[in-house]
Design an enzyme around this catalytic site. Structure first.
Site, PDB file in Angstrom:
ATOM      1  CB  CYS A   1      -1.055   0.102   1.322  1.00  0.00           C
ATOM      2  SG  CYS A   1      -2.104   1.492   0.890  1.00  0.00           S
TER       3      CYS A   1
ATOM      4  CB  CYS B   1      -0.530   2.495   3.893  1.00  0.00           C
ATOM      5  SG  CYS B   1      -2.594   1.873   3.501  1.00  0.00           S
ATOM      6  CG  ASP B   2       3.154   1.220   4.624  1.00  0.00           C
ATOM      7  OD1 ASP B   2       2.758   1.868   5.441  1.00  0.00           O
ATOM      8  OD2 ASP B   2       3.141   0.213   4.494  1.00  0.00           O
TER       9      ASP B   2
END
Ligand code: NAP
Length: 313
Positions: free
Chosen positions: A135, A138-139
């Protein structure tokens, strides 16, 4: 534990499931959406969506939030964060069980989506959260001024690689062929981006880490030679596999496990429909998922009317 009966229980609260709920409520049918996470589905993790008609460019999160807000106007019963433990789809009254509830349903719409496929190489699962991520949204921010490596040649790989250039100083795209399958417009943006370096005709063979990811070993498909590249992160985007474990043995699937449906989203089981990424669709996008949901809901409505009619006669 409560036992509830619904005209339709929708398994999965992504765009396909939410759209089905909207159409079911407009047909005055009572329905529930059950999801093991928050509603919104996989697209909540997409950095940017620019092919959902009418929205120009929108973040996946924002679009899904709007979907949920829209459905909320129609008083849908939502059960987020409820993991389904079992699903009996065969009986005329279907039974879906979570830890908290037992849902009885005259019909079921399966909208459980798909999850990222794993590379299945050494160093991958051991380093999830230590440099391996599925992701970018997200990261990505953890990789400011670092080097990352995206694997794959489809829309996800190329779009997420472009997103990662906002943070990383260098982004490798590793692809096993010398042609991408991503949309041409995305390919053009990738080719023009100076932070991106293409490593074509390579397959990853190992992710090397001590406490965190340090290198990736790539094998050239022509020469079979293996070379290590320094990288701080690895983002595999090599396609999807359907979330169908709960239905195995009950429902017909294609050779890759995607649920087989006809054009009305009907499966091989009476009263059971499948929509969105979990089915054998030719196009896995938000716009097609939403359309699947609408079609299935209308079919549910017809099916329930036919049953009522049969009981009357
Ligand atoms: P995809 O289109 O199936 O592409 C997967 C890529 O990974 C392919 O390039 C494939 O190579 C490569 N690959 C597969 N297995 C591999 C392995 N074991 N090792 C190395 N490489 C491997 O998957 P996706 O990009 O995740 O997209 C999934 C679906 O969502 C698609 O239908 C896509 O169009 C859709 N999507 C749409 C958008 C959008 O419209 N904005 C955004 C994201 C995703 P080959 O090319 O050689 O097969």
């Amino acid at each position: 534990m409560q036992e509830k009966i619904f005209d339709c229980v929708i398994l999965g609260g992504g765009p396909a499931g939410l759209s089905a709920a909207l159409y079911l409520r407009r047909a005055n049918l009572n329905c529930a959406i059950v999801d093991k996470s928050a509603l919104g589905g996989t697209p909540t993790n997409y950095c940017e969506i620019e092919n959902y008609l009418g929205f120009g460019k929108v973040s996946g999160f924002e679009l899904c939030e709007k979907f949920e807000e829209h459905v909320d106007n129609f008083d849908v019963q939502k059960y987020p964060y409820e993991e389904i433990e079992s699903a009996d789809l065969i009986s005329p009254v279907k039974k879906i069980q979570t830890k908290e509830n037992v849902f009885l349903a005259r019909t079921v719409i399966i909208a459980t989506g798909a999850k990222p496929k794993k590379l299945n190489i050494k160093g991958e699962s051991e380093n999830i959260g230590k440099g391996v991520s599925y992701c970018a949204v997200c990261d990505g921010a953890f990789y400011k001024d670092k080097t990352v490596c995206v694997i794959g040649g489809g829309n996800s790989a190329l779009e997420e690689a472009l997103y990662l250039t906002k943070f990383a100083k260098k982004v490798y795209i590793v692809h096993r062929r010398n042609k991408f399958r991503a949309d041409e417009i995305i390919q053009k943006r990738v080719f023009e981006n100076e932070k991106i370096e293409l490593l074509l005709e390579y397959i990853p063979v190992e992710i090397i880490a001590s406490n965190k990811v340090e290198k990736i070993s790539l094998q050239n498909v022509q020469t079979s030679k293996i070379k290590d590249y320094k990288t701080d992160g690895v983002f595999p985007y090599i396609g999807l596999e359907p979330n169908v474990e709960l239905f195995s043995g009950q429902i017909e699937e294609d050779k890759n496990g995607f649920i087989l449906t006809d054009s009305a989203m009907k499966t091989n089981i009476d009263g059971v429909y499948a929509v969105g990424d979990v089915r054998n669709t030719p196009l896995r996008q938000v716009i097609t998922a939403v359309s699947d949901g609408a079609i299935a809901a209308v079919e549910v409505s017809k099916y329930l009317m036919d049953i009522k009619e049969a009981v009357r006669n």
